[in-house]
Design a protein around this motif. Structure first.
Motif, PDB file in Angstrom:
ATOM      1  N   ALA A 189      22.847  15.953  46.664  1.00  0.00           N
ATOM      2  CA  ALA A 189      23.045  16.880  47.783  1.00  0.00           C
ATOM      3  C   ALA A 189      24.531  17.045  48.099  1.00  0.00           C
ATOM      4  O   ALA A 189      25.002  18.164  48.348  1.00  0.00           O
ATOM      5  CB  ALA A 189      22.293  16.377  49.016  1.00  0.00           C
ATOM      6  N   ILE A 190      25.271  15.950  48.077  1.00  0.00           N
ATOM      7  CA  ILE A 190      26.712  16.012  48.345  1.00  0.00           C
ATOM      8  C   ILE A 190      27.413  16.829  47.272  1.00  0.00           C
ATOM      9  O   ILE A 190      28.288  17.661  47.566  1.00  0.00           O
ATOM     10  CB  ILE A 190      27.309  14.588  48.420  1.00  0.00           C
ATOM     11  N   ILE A 191      27.036  16.607  46.007  1.00  0.00           N
ATOM     12  CA  ILE A 191      27.639  17.352  44.889  1.00  0.00           C
ATOM     13  C   ILE A 191      27.349  18.847  45.047  1.00  0.00           C
ATOM     14  O   ILE A 191      28.246  19.689  44.917  1.00  0.00           O
ATOM     15  CB  ILE A 191      27.100  16.834  43.542  1.00  0.00           C
ATOM     16  N   LYS A 192      26.098  19.181  45.341  1.00  0.00           N
ATOM     17  CA  LYS A 192      25.711  20.588  45.497  1.00  0.00           C
ATOM     18  C   LYS A 192      26.455  21.243  46.652  1.00  0.00           C
ATOM     19  O   LYS A 192      26.951  22.368  46.536  1.00  0.00           O
ATOM     20  CB  LYS A 192      24.200  20.684  45.720  1.00  0.00           C
ATOM     21  N   ASP A 193      26.565  20.528  47.778  1.00  0.00           N
ATOM     22  CA  ASP A 193      27.255  21.074  48.952  1.00  0.00           C
ATOM     23  C   ASP A 193      28.725  21.348  48.671  1.00  0.00           C
ATOM     24  O   ASP A 193      29.266  22.383  49.087  1.00  0.00           O
ATOM     25  CB  ASP A 193      27.155  20.104  50.136  1.00  0.00           C
ATOM     26  N   ASN A 194      29.375  20.435  47.979  1.00  0.00           N
ATOM     27  CA  ASN A 194      30.831  20.503  47.856  1.00  0.00           C
ATOM     28  C   ASN A 194      31.323  21.266  46.632  1.00  0.00           C
ATOM     29  O   ASN A 194      32.358  21.931  46.699  1.00  0.00           O
ATOM     30  CB  ASN A 194      31.415  19.086  47.850  1.00  0.00           C
ATOM     31  N   LEU A 195      30.599  21.198  45.527  1.00  0.00           N
ATOM     32  CA  LEU A 195      31.053  21.914  44.343  1.00  0.00           C
ATOM     33  C   LEU A 195      30.789  23.409  44.434  1.00  0.00           C
ATOM     34  O   LEU A 195      31.244  24.178  43.594  1.00  0.00           O
ATOM     35  CB  LEU A 195      30.405  21.334  43.081  1.00  0.00           C
ATOM     36  N   GLY A 196      30.066  23.819  45.469  1.00  0.00           N
ATOM     37  CA  GLY A 196      29.898  25.239  45.724  1.00  0.00           C
ATOM     38  C   GLY A 196      30.979  25.791  46.634  1.00  0.00           C
ATOM     39  O   GLY A 196      31.003  26.986  46.935  1.00  0.00           O
ATOM     40  N   ASN A 197      31.889  24.923  47.068  1.00  0.00           N
ATOM     41  CA  ASN A 197      32.960  25.306  47.986  1.00  0.00           C
ATOM     42  C   ASN A 197      34.240  25.607  47.203  1.00  0.00           C
ATOM     43  O   ASN A 197      34.715  24.779  46.432  1.00  0.00           O
ATOM     44  CB  ASN A 197      33.196  24.158  48.981  1.00  0.00           C
ATOM     45  N   LYS A 198      34.811  26.809  47.384  1.00  0.00           N
ATOM     46  CA  LYS A 198      36.001  27.222  46.625  1.00  0.00           C
ATOM     47  C   LYS A 198      37.199  26.338  46.932  1.00  0.00           C
ATOM     48  O   LYS A 198      38.012  26.057  46.045  1.00  0.00           O
ATOM     49  CB  LYS A 198      36.330  28.684  46.926  1.00  0.00           C
ATOM     50  N   THR A 199      37.322  25.898  48.178  1.00  0.00           N
ATOM     51  CA  THR A 199      38.449  25.025  48.548  1.00  0.00           C
ATOM     52  C   THR A 199      38.355  23.693  47.809  1.00  0.00           C
ATOM     53  O   THR A 199      39.348  23.174  47.303  1.00  0.00           O
ATOM     54  CB  THR A 199      38.454  24.777  50.069  1.00  0.00           C
ATOM     55  N   THR A 200      37.151  23.145  47.735  1.00  0.00           N
ATOM     56  CA  THR A 200      36.946  21.887  47.012  1.00  0.00           C
ATOM     57  C   THR A 200      37.290  22.049  45.540  1.00  0.00           C
ATOM     58  O   THR A 200      37.963  21.203  44.949  1.00  0.00           O
ATOM     59  CB  THR A 200      35.482  21.418  47.155  1.00  0.00           C
ATOM     60  N   ILE A 201      36.831  23.160  44.940  1.00  0.00           N
ATOM     61  CA  ILE A 201      37.125  23.428  43.525  1.00  0.00           C
ATOM     62  C   ILE A 201      38.627  23.506  43.295  1.00  0.00           C
ATOM     63  O   ILE A 201      39.152  22.980  42.305  1.00  0.00           O
ATOM     64  CB  ILE A 201      36.446  24.732  43.071  1.00  0.00           C
ATOM     65  N   PHE A 202      39.340  24.130  44.231  1.00  0.00           N
ATOM     66  CA  PHE A 202      40.796  24.239  44.094  1.00  0.00           C
ATOM     67  C   PHE A 202      41.435  22.860  44.063  1.00  0.00           C
ATOM     68  O   PHE A 202      42.280  22.573  43.199  1.00  0.00           O
ATOM     69  CB  PHE A 202      41.378  25.046  45.257  1.00  0.00           C
ATOM     70  N   PHE A 203      41.032  21.996  44.981  1.00  0.00           N
ATOM     71  CA  PHE A 203      41.676  20.689  45.086  1.00  0.00           C
ATOM     72  C   PHE A 203      41.291  19.739  43.960  1.00  0.00           C
ATOM     73  O   PHE A 203      42.074  18.854  43.612  1.00  0.00           O
ATOM     74  CB  PHE A 203      41.393  20.052  46.449  1.00  0.00           C
ATOM     75  N   ILE A 204      40.106  19.908  43.376  1.00  0.00           N
ATOM     76  CA  ILE A 204      39.742  18.977  42.311  1.00  0.00           C
ATOM     77  C   ILE A 204      40.113  19.497  40.926  1.00  0.00           C
ATOM     78  O   ILE A 204      40.182  18.708  39.974  1.00  0.00           O
ATOM     79  CB  ILE A 204      38.242  18.620  42.350  1.00  0.00           C
ATOM     80  N   LEU A 205      40.396  20.798  40.802  1.00  0.00           N
ATOM     81  CA  LEU A 205      40.761  21.351  39.493  1.00  0.00           C
ATOM     82  C   LEU A 205      42.195  21.867  39.439  1.00  0.00           C
ATOM     83  O   LEU A 205      42.978  21.477  38.582  1.00  0.00           O
ATOM     84  CB  LEU A 205      39.796  22.484  39.114  1.00  0.00           C
ATOM     85  N   VAL A 206      42.534  22.758  40.369  1.00  0.00           N
ATOM     86  CA  VAL A 206      43.828  23.446  40.302  1.00  0.00           C
ATOM     87  C   VAL A 206      44.968  22.565  40.790  1.00  0.00           C
ATOM     88  O   VAL A 206      46.025  22.510  40.160  1.00  0.00           O
ATOM     89  CB  VAL A 206      43.781  24.756  41.118  1.00  0.00           C
ATOM     90  N   PHE A 207      44.770  21.868  41.897  1.00  0.00           N
ATOM     91  CA  PHE A 207      45.871  21.094  42.476  1.00  0.00           C
ATOM     92  C   PHE A 207      46.395  19.995  41.541  1.00  0.00           C
ATOM     93  O   PHE A 207      47.616  19.875  41.366  1.00  0.00           O
ATOM     94  CB  PHE A 207      45.459  20.503  43.823  1.00  0.00           C
ATOM     95  N   PRO A 208      45.523  19.155  40.914  1.00  0.00           N
ATOM     96  CA  PRO A 208      46.054  18.151  39.984  1.00  0.00           C
ATOM     97  C   PRO A 208      46.832  18.775  38.824  1.00  0.00           C
ATOM     98  O   PRO A 208      47.871  18.246  38.410  1.00  0.00           O
ATOM     99  CB  PRO A 208      44.796  17.442  39.477  1.00  0.00           C
ATOM    100  N   LEU A 209      46.333  19.909  38.333  1.00  0.00           N
ATOM    101  CA  LEU A 209      47.032  20.598  37.237  1.00  0.00           C
ATOM    102  C   LEU A 209      48.385  21.116  37.702  1.00  0.00           C
ATOM    103  O   LEU A 209      49.394  20.987  36.994  1.00  0.00           O
ATOM    104  CB  LEU A 209      46.164  21.757  36.736  1.00  0.00           C
ATOM    105  N   PHE A 210      48.426  21.693  38.900  1.00  0.00           N
ATOM    106  CA  PHE A 210      49.683  22.192  39.457  1.00  0.00           C
ATOM    107  C   PHE A 210      50.699  21.063  39.607  1.00  0.00           C
ATOM    108  O   PHE A 210      51.871  21.205  39.235  1.00  0.00           O
ATOM    109  CB  PHE A 210      49.408  22.840  40.820  1.00  0.00           C
ATOM    110  N   LEU A 211      50.252  19.921  40.132  1.00  0.00           N
ATOM    111  CA  LEU A 211      51.147  18.779  40.334  1.00  0.00           C
ATOM    112  C   LEU A 211      51.686  18.263  39.004  1.00  0.00           C
ATOM    113  O   LEU A 211      52.876  17.954  38.880  1.00  0.00           O
ATOM    114  CB  LEU A 211      50.392  17.668  41.067  1.00  0.00           C
ATOM    115  N   ALA A 212      50.824  18.203  37.993  1.00  0.00           N
ATOM    116  CA  ALA A 212      51.250  17.739  36.674  1.00  0.00           C
ATOM    117  C   ALA A 212      52.290  18.679  36.075  1.00  0.00           C
ATOM    118  O   ALA A 212      53.293  18.238  35.504  1.00  0.00           O
ATOM    119  CB  ALA A 212      50.046  17.630  35.743  1.00  0.00           C
ATOM    120  N   ILE A 213      52.079  19.979  36.220  1.00  0.00           N
ATOM    121  CA  ILE A 213      53.019  20.969  35.670  1.00  0.00           C
ATOM    122  C   ILE A 213      54.360  20.885  36.379  1.00  0.00           C
ATOM    123  O   ILE A 213      55.425  20.938  35.754  1.00  0.00           O
ATOM    124  CB  ILE A 213      52.426  22.391  35.770  1.00  0.00           C
TER     125      ILE A 213
END
Length: 331
Positions: free
Chosen positions: A11-35
């Protein structure tokens, strides 16, 4: 117990992985920081100027030149694994220099300094070039510990705050779910998003010719590291008054940002002032990154004290987090 935990985690996974802000922070932000750190801070052209040597007097002399950072070390292999130049001194007259390939342009200057340092007319300097590792390898492997930390702390406090704000905790509290089951569910969610978060960083690594060894030890310590920092997030949120949830976000930032930037994630420890090197070496993000680098980059087993350190820290944080983060006043 496991059925409750699995259903709640789903339920937690379904609630949060459907959120665009969550997706940004778990996918885009780490990549941005690494770059940013790989390119913006000179990572592509970074060459360490640390010279490790088995001679304490030479290390002091190198420091006095202001061209190199001299440190004492008796292990050539360990020095090269950290991308240092290594000088083995014999009788103050024979200097065997081993260096990573990216440090080649520094060797003429080092040879001149070694010749000047020697009091023997017959001083001889021999050099050997080894592949070594690049600063990009260092940055991208360091991002693994940062991802485990940020997902663990911000993930638990963020999800917890959202559930309290949206009154979902009241529903959970009315169910048979135990507090410790809720905490375990949150931690399972953090483990899953940590594995999702490292994918873009690893893909960036492939583009930049950094291919870590993703084996069973890497997976085990990534899980342990995420649990360790999820426990820390649970402690922070558990201590936060639930009518003042903004305090949890402030506390999470106060704890997390120093752990990220005062660590070996992005900069070599020798880059920091000497009076805080011990703190940086032995804080949990640095220790986790040392373990990750050893198993995924250097292809070595972690040191025993590092394994014990991480396990103890994880057990304590998970135990305390489980005790402090409650669904109900009385459970």
């Amino acid at each position: 117990m496991m059925r409750n935990v699995i259903h709640t985690a789903k339920a937690i996974i379904k609630d949060n992985l459907g959120n665009k802000t969550t997706i940004f922070f778990i996918l885009v932000f780490p990549l941005f920081l690494a770059i940013v750190f790989a390119f913006g801070f000179g990572g592509m052209n970074h060459v360490t100027q640390v010279v490790a040597t088995n001679n304490e007097q030479l290390a002091k002399y190198l420091n006095s030149t202001q061209l190199f950072i001299g440190i004492t070390c008796n292990n050539e292999k360990e020095a090269i694994l950290h991308n240092y130049i290594y000088v083995n001194v014999q009788n103050n007259s024979l200097f065997n220099v081993t260096y990573p390939k990216d440090s080649k342009y520094l060797i003429p200057s080092l040879e001149a300094i070694l010749t000047e340092y020697s009091t023997h007319d017959s001083a001889k300097v021999t050099t050997t070039q080894l592949p070594g590792f690049t600063y990009v390898d260092y940055i991208l492997s360091g991002m693994i510990g940062v991802i485990a930390l940020s997902n663990g702390v911000f993930g638990v406090t963020g999800v917890g705050a959202g559930y309290y704000r949206d009154k979902l905790v009241e529903r959970l509290a009315a169910s048979p779910l135990k507090s410790y089951e809720w905490v375990i569910s949150l931690m399972l969610y953090e483990i899953i998003i940590t594995f999702i978060s490292i994918v873009p960083v690893l893909l960036l690594g492939v583009v930049l010719n950094f291919i870590p060894i993703i084996g069973i030890l890497f997976v085990i310590f990534l899980i342990i590291g995420t649990l360790m920092f999820s426990g820390l997030g649970a402690i922070i949120f558990g201590l936060t008054p639930k009518d003042k949830l903004f305090i949890a976000n402030i506390a999470a930032n106060v704890v997390t940002l120093p752990l990220i930037f005062l660590s070996n994630a992005f900069f070599y420890v020798s880059s920091f002032p000497s009076f805080i090197e011990i703190l940086i070496n032995y804080q949990p993000v640095s220790v986790l990154n040392d373990i990750i680098r050893q198993v995924a980059v250097y292809q070595q087993l972690p040191q025993l004290w590092e394994i014990i350190y991480i396990i103890i820290f994880t057990v304590l944080s998970v135990f305390l987090g489980g005790k402090l983060l409650k669904l109900r006043e009385i459970d």
